[in-house]
Design a protein around this motif. Structure first.
Motif, PDB file in Angstrom:
ATOM      1  N   ARG A 208       1.949  -1.904   3.161  1.00 52.69           N
ATOM      2  CA  ARG A 208       0.736  -1.479   2.455  1.00 52.69           C
ATOM      3  C   ARG A 208       0.607   0.049   2.485  1.00 52.69           C
ATOM      4  NH1 ARG A 208      -2.331  -4.199   5.124  1.00 52.69           N
ATOM      5  NH2 ARG A 208      -2.558  -5.987   3.739  1.00 52.69           N
ATOM      6  N   LYS A 209       0.919   0.646   3.630  1.00 53.42           N
ATOM      7  CA  LYS A 209       0.844   2.100   3.759  1.00 53.42           C
ATOM      8  C   LYS A 209       1.832   2.780   2.804  1.00 53.42           C
ATOM      9  CE  LYS A 209       0.352   6.219   5.788  1.00 53.42           C
ATOM     10  NZ  LYS A 209       0.509   6.308   7.260  1.00 53.42           N
ATOM     11  N   ILE A 210       3.057   2.275   2.751  1.00 51.32           N
ATOM     12  CA  ILE A 210       4.065   2.861   1.867  1.00 51.32           C
ATOM     13  C   ILE A 210       3.609   2.803   0.418  1.00 51.32           C
ATOM     14  CG2 ILE A 210       6.403   2.563   0.948  1.00 51.32           C
ATOM     15  CD1 ILE A 210       7.254   1.639   3.748  1.00 51.32           C
ATOM     16  N   HIS A 211       3.128   1.635   0.002  1.00 47.41           N
ATOM     17  CA  HIS A 211       2.700   1.496  -1.396  1.00 47.41           C
ATOM     18  C   HIS A 211       1.472   2.357  -1.688  1.00 47.41           C
ATOM     19  CE1 HIS A 211       5.497  -1.511  -2.896  1.00 47.41           C
ATOM     20  NE2 HIS A 211       5.381  -2.156  -1.746  1.00 47.41           N
ATOM     21  N   HIS A 212       0.603   2.506  -0.701  1.00 43.91           N
ATOM     22  CA  HIS A 212      -0.561   3.368  -0.901  1.00 43.91           C
ATOM     23  C   HIS A 212      -0.127   4.816  -1.120  1.00 43.91           C
ATOM     24  CE1 HIS A 212      -4.672   4.747  -0.627  1.00 43.91           C
ATOM     25  NE2 HIS A 212      -4.355   5.572   0.358  1.00 43.91           N
ATOM     26  N   VAL A 213       0.813   5.287  -0.322  1.00 42.47           N
ATOM     27  CA  VAL A 213       1.311   6.660  -0.472  1.00 42.47           C
ATOM     28  C   VAL A 213       1.951   6.857  -1.833  1.00 42.47           C
ATOM     29  CG1 VAL A 213       3.016   8.312   0.383  1.00 42.47           C
ATOM     30  CG2 VAL A 213       1.612   7.035   2.000  1.00 42.47           C
ATOM     31  N   LEU A 214       2.804   5.923  -2.243  1.00 41.51           N
ATOM     32  CA  LEU A 214       3.505   6.069  -3.519  1.00 41.51           C
ATOM     33  C   LEU A 214       2.554   5.939  -4.709  1.00 41.51           C
ATOM     34  CD1 LEU A 214       6.746   4.080  -2.627  1.00 41.51           C
ATOM     35  CD2 LEU A 214       6.482   6.564  -2.844  1.00 41.51           C
ATOM     36  N   THR A 215       1.507   5.127  -4.556  1.00 43.85           N
ATOM     37  CA  THR A 215       0.498   5.039  -5.609  1.00 43.85           C
ATOM     38  C   THR A 215      -0.260   6.351  -5.733  1.00 43.85           C
ATOM     39  OG1 THR A 215       0.238   2.653  -5.310  1.00 43.85           O
ATOM     40  CG2 THR A 215      -1.577   3.822  -6.386  1.00 43.85           C
ATOM     41  N   LYS A 216      -0.644   6.927  -4.581  1.00 45.53           N
ATOM     42  CA  LYS A 216      -1.331   8.213  -4.606  1.00 45.53           C
ATOM     43  C   LYS A 216      -0.435   9.306  -5.193  1.00 45.53           C
ATOM     44  CE  LYS A 216      -4.872   8.986  -3.086  1.00 45.53           C
ATOM     45  NZ  LYS A 216      -6.242   8.919  -3.660  1.00 45.53           N
ATOM     46  N   ALA A 217       0.880   9.177  -4.987  1.00 43.29           N
ATOM     47  CA  ALA A 217       1.821  10.150  -5.532  1.00 43.29           C
ATOM     48  C   ALA A 217       2.075   9.937  -7.018  1.00 43.29           C
ATOM     49  CB  ALA A 217       3.139  10.084  -4.767  1.00 43.29           C
ATOM     50  N   ARG A 218       1.512   8.868  -7.580  1.00 43.83           N
ATOM     51  CA  ARG A 218       1.574   8.578  -9.028  1.00 43.83           C
ATOM     52  C   ARG A 218       3.016   8.481  -9.536  1.00 43.83           C
ATOM     53  NH1 ARG A 218      -3.210  12.196 -11.770  1.00 43.83           N
ATOM     54  NH2 ARG A 218      -1.945  13.956 -11.167  1.00 43.83           N
ATOM     55  N   VAL A 219       3.882   7.850  -8.728  1.00 46.19           N
ATOM     56  CA  VAL A 219       5.287   7.779  -9.117  1.00 46.19           C
ATOM     57  C   VAL A 219       5.493   6.730 -10.204  1.00 46.19           C
ATOM     58  CG1 VAL A 219       6.064   8.583  -6.863  1.00 46.19           C
ATOM     59  CG2 VAL A 219       5.861   6.129  -7.286  1.00 46.19           C
ATOM     60  N   ARG A 220       6.502   6.953 -11.004  1.00 45.95           N
ATOM     61  CA  ARG A 220       6.875   6.076 -12.106  1.00 45.95           C
ATOM     62  C   ARG A 220       8.388   5.894 -12.093  1.00 45.95           C
ATOM     63  NH1 ARG A 220       2.251   5.785 -11.772  1.00 45.95           N
ATOM     64  NH2 ARG A 220       0.592   6.038 -13.336  1.00 45.95           N
ATOM     65  N   PRO A 221       8.895   4.843 -12.748  1.00 45.16           N
ATOM     66  CA  PRO A 221      10.343   4.666 -12.831  1.00 45.16           C
ATOM     67  C   PRO A 221      11.020   5.914 -13.394  1.00 45.16           C
ATOM     68  CG  PRO A 221       9.232   2.698 -13.611  1.00 45.16           C
ATOM     69  CD  PRO A 221       8.159   3.726 -13.394  1.00 45.16           C
ATOM     70  N   GLY A 222      12.078   6.326 -12.735  1.00 46.94           N
ATOM     71  CA  GLY A 222      12.803   7.509 -13.165  1.00 46.94           C
ATOM     72  C   GLY A 222      12.318   8.804 -12.546  1.00 46.94           C
ATOM     73  N   HIS A 223      11.164   8.766 -11.873  1.00 51.42           N
ATOM     74  CA  HIS A 223      10.678   9.972 -11.213  1.00 51.42           C
ATOM     75  C   HIS A 223      11.592  10.359 -10.059  1.00 51.42           C
ATOM     76  CE1 HIS A 223       6.138  10.246 -12.453  1.00 51.42           C
ATOM     77  NE2 HIS A 223       6.976  10.392 -13.463  1.00 51.42           N
ATOM     78  N   ARG A 224      11.598  11.649  -9.785  1.00 51.03           N
ATOM     79  CA  ARG A 224      12.370  12.165  -8.664  1.00 51.03           C
ATOM     80  C   ARG A 224      11.401  12.603  -7.561  1.00 51.03           C
ATOM     81  NH1 ARG A 224      16.917  17.041  -8.781  1.00 51.03           N
ATOM     82  NH2 ARG A 224      17.737  16.651  -6.669  1.00 51.03           N
ATOM     83  N   ILE A 225      11.642  12.115  -6.323  1.00 51.92           N
ATOM     84  CA  ILE A 225      10.757  12.365  -5.189  1.00 51.92           C
ATOM     85  C   ILE A 225      11.483  13.200  -4.149  1.00 51.92           C
ATOM     86  CG2 ILE A 225       9.406  11.322  -3.328  1.00 51.92           C
ATOM     87  CD1 ILE A 225       9.222   8.784  -5.003  1.00 51.92           C
ATOM     88  N   LEU A 226      10.774  14.183  -3.597  1.00 53.64           N
ATOM     89  CA  LEU A 226      11.266  14.940  -2.447  1.00 53.64           C
ATOM     90  C   LEU A 226      10.445  14.526  -1.227  1.00 53.64           C
ATOM     91  CD1 LEU A 226      12.957  17.236  -1.164  1.00 53.64           C
ATOM     92  CD2 LEU A 226      11.135  18.830  -1.853  1.00 53.64           C
ATOM     93  N   GLU A 227      11.136  14.211  -0.122  1.00 53.93           N
ATOM     94  CA  GLU A 227      10.456  13.799   1.111  1.00 53.93           C
ATOM     95  C   GLU A 227      10.896  14.680   2.264  1.00 53.93           C
ATOM     96  OE1 GLU A 227       9.675   9.746   3.750  1.00 53.93           O
ATOM     97  OE2 GLU A 227      11.615   9.996   2.747  1.00 53.93           O
ATOM     98  N   PHE A 228       9.931  15.238   2.995  1.00 56.71           N
ATOM     99  CA  PHE A 228      10.216  15.942   4.241  1.00 56.71           C
ATOM    100  C   PHE A 228       9.917  14.990   5.389  1.00 56.71           C
ATOM    101  CE2 PHE A 228       9.163  20.503   2.572  1.00 56.71           C
ATOM    102  CZ  PHE A 228      10.298  20.470   1.762  1.00 56.71           C
ATOM    103  N   GLY A 229      10.937  14.674   6.184  1.00 54.50           N
ATOM    104  CA  GLY A 229      10.775  13.738   7.289  1.00 54.50           C
ATOM    105  C   GLY A 229      11.202  12.350   6.884  1.00 54.50           C
ATOM    106  N   SER A 230      12.506  12.068   6.958  1.00 53.45           N
ATOM    107  CA  SER A 230      13.056  10.804   6.457  1.00 53.45           C
ATOM    108  C   SER A 230      12.640   9.604   7.282  1.00 53.45           C
ATOM    109  CB  SER A 230      14.594  10.857   6.445  1.00 53.45           C
ATOM    110  OG  SER A 230      15.061  11.984   5.760  1.00 53.45           O
TER     111      SER A 230
END
Length: 461
Positions: A208-230
């Motif tokens: 649930r936490k992961i999906h909440h973060v990605l929803t807040k990040a407004r990601v869509r198919p094909g988007h490119r994400i940068l993450e600090f702290g793997s």
């Protein structure tokens, strides 16, 4: 002169363990331990505080606070007189060290945290009175005594390189080492206390936490994400598998990178996820304005207040100039407690060396300054209420799953039963220390979402 005494709770003292333990103190109390003991007991005698504290050592039993109080009651047994010196010199850090190496026993570790947090004003005098003395005395101690056996043991537990096997023993399957978000399906933030834990409850809350973060990040198919702290790739894998995103994720841990890449390969996502062994300040030029979204979950604690502005300057440079979102989450201090310089305590010495908790407003200010106003604050959330259950769940899982022979493969010294006991007490202390800190509001946990200045705001219809 050695002294022997039987340790068991007095008849009118409630304790979680009623078993007796005979302890022999093999060294006489030093003059400084005697002074420390006298000073601390005198301070407690003069202090008025909430709760009841009972202390037993070879000289007797002492009660402080309100014995008839319905608030917290704690029983401490002093097994080694070095305890008094540690607390006099180092306050709560000294207490944590005494607990880890077995110089004391406590019937209710969370109760100790409650008394400390509920009586900050009463105990502040203790810190201010003895802090200067402690600095001088500890320096003399190091110069005159060198590395004692107990100090060597403490140095060992603070220098263990964290192994994947350790975290696999208590984290969820996604291996998210961060605050979960507990929903109705798990009974909410107190569901484990009301009806007990359930199988895979942590997995559900972390997903649930992961999906909440990605929803807040407004990601869509094909988007490119940068993450600090793997971490171990949990968020990156879900972003690629469920949302069809491409992810570049950075870590400084070789062990994390190795396992994250194994997990990415097992999920068949090598073409979408790249795990970089890289400091965030070293991102390559081709990352400039290449990303639709940026995420960082509980990594900012390791950045340091001096670098917050630079951190957000780098995020600003990596994100596209329009239609881009940044989501950052961190354990934080409330504004009234935040300072750029944070003295060493248990967490900064034994769990997260050299860490510094930000405040929400410090991060907001740094984001505005580092981006030259190109970020708009979209939302602020405080997830602190969800952390105590996360920590309780980790504690239960570690107790159930940690096996000495397995962890000793990574840390050979832990084949020794006494060293293994110290190691376990370190983690017990961490779970109690952090859990009560979040529960009492001493620590918070903020998630901030930023968008570009002219992006269309999210609708909440």
């Amino acid at each position: 002169m050695a002294s022997s005494f039987t340790l068991s709770p007095p008849s009118d003292c409630t304790a979680s363990s009623a078993s007796s333990l005979t302890v022999t103190v093999s060294t006489p109390r030093s003059w400084f331990s005697t002074f420390a003991r006298s000073s601390l007991l005198s301070f407690l005698q003069r202090s008025s505080f909430c709760g009841h504290l009972r202390i037993e050592d070879s000289d007797g039993i002492y009660d402080y606070g309100d014995k008839s109080s319905s608030s917290c009651s704690v029983y401490i047994r002093v097994l080694n007189s070095h305890f008094w010196t540690r607390v006099l010199l180092s306050g709560d850090l000294g207490f944590s060290e005494a607990y880890m190496i077995g110089e004391i026993e406590v019937d209710d570790l969370k109760g100790v945290m409650n008394i400390w947090l509920d009586n900050q004003s009463a105990f502040s005098g203790l810190s201010s009175t003895f802090s200067r003395l402690g600095s001088i005395a500890s320096g003399l101690s190091n110069a005159l005594l060198g590395q004692t056996r107990s100090q060597a043991r403490l140095n060992a537990i603070s220098s263990y390189d964290q192994s994947n096997e350790l975290f696999e023993a208590f984290l969820s399957k996604e291996m998210m080492y961060s605050c979960a978000l507990w929903g109705n399906e798990e009974g909410g933030v107190d569901g484990d206390l009301a009806s007990g834990p359930t199988p895979d409850d942590l997995e559900g809350a972390q997903l649930r936490k992961i999906h909440h973060v990605l929803t807040k990040a407004r990601v869509r198919p094909g988007h490119r994400i940068l993450e600090f702290g793997s971490g171990w790739g949990g968020l990156a894998i879900e972003a690629a598998r469920t949302y069809g995103c491409e992810v570049d994720t950075l870590t400084l841990s070789i062990e994390q990178k190795t396992l994250a890449e194994q997990r990415v390969k097992a999920a068949g996502l090598e073409g979408l996820i790249r795990v970089h062994l890289m400091d965030y300040r070293d991102i390559p030029p081709h990352f400039e304005h290449a990303f639709d979204a940026f995420v960082s979950i509980e990594m900012l604690e390791h950045v340091g207040s001096h670098y917050y502005k630079q951190y957000f300057k780098i995020v600003d440079r990596a994100l596209k100039s329009t239609n881009a979102t940044a989501v950052v989450s961190a354990s934080t201090f409330p504004e009234c407690r935040y300072t750029g310089y944070q003295a060493q305590d248990f967490m900064r010495k034994y769990m997260w060396p050299n860490s510094c908790l930000p405040s929400a407003t410090a991060l907001i200010s740094a984001a505005n300054s580092g981006s030259h106003g190109r970020f708009t604050l979209e939302s602020v959330e405080n997830h602190a209420a969800h952390y105590p259950r996360t920590l309780r769940t980790w504690a239960r899982r570690l107790e159930s799953n940690l096996k000495q022979d397995v962890i000793a493969e990574a840390y050979p010294a832990l084949r020794d039963a006494s060293e293994y006991a110290v190691f376990k007490r370190k983690w017990e202390y961490f779970f109690a220390y952090a859990g009560e800190g979040f529960l009492k509001g001493y620590i918070t946990c903020h998630m901030l979402t930023f968008t570009r200045a002219n992006d269309v705001p999210v609708s909440f219809d």
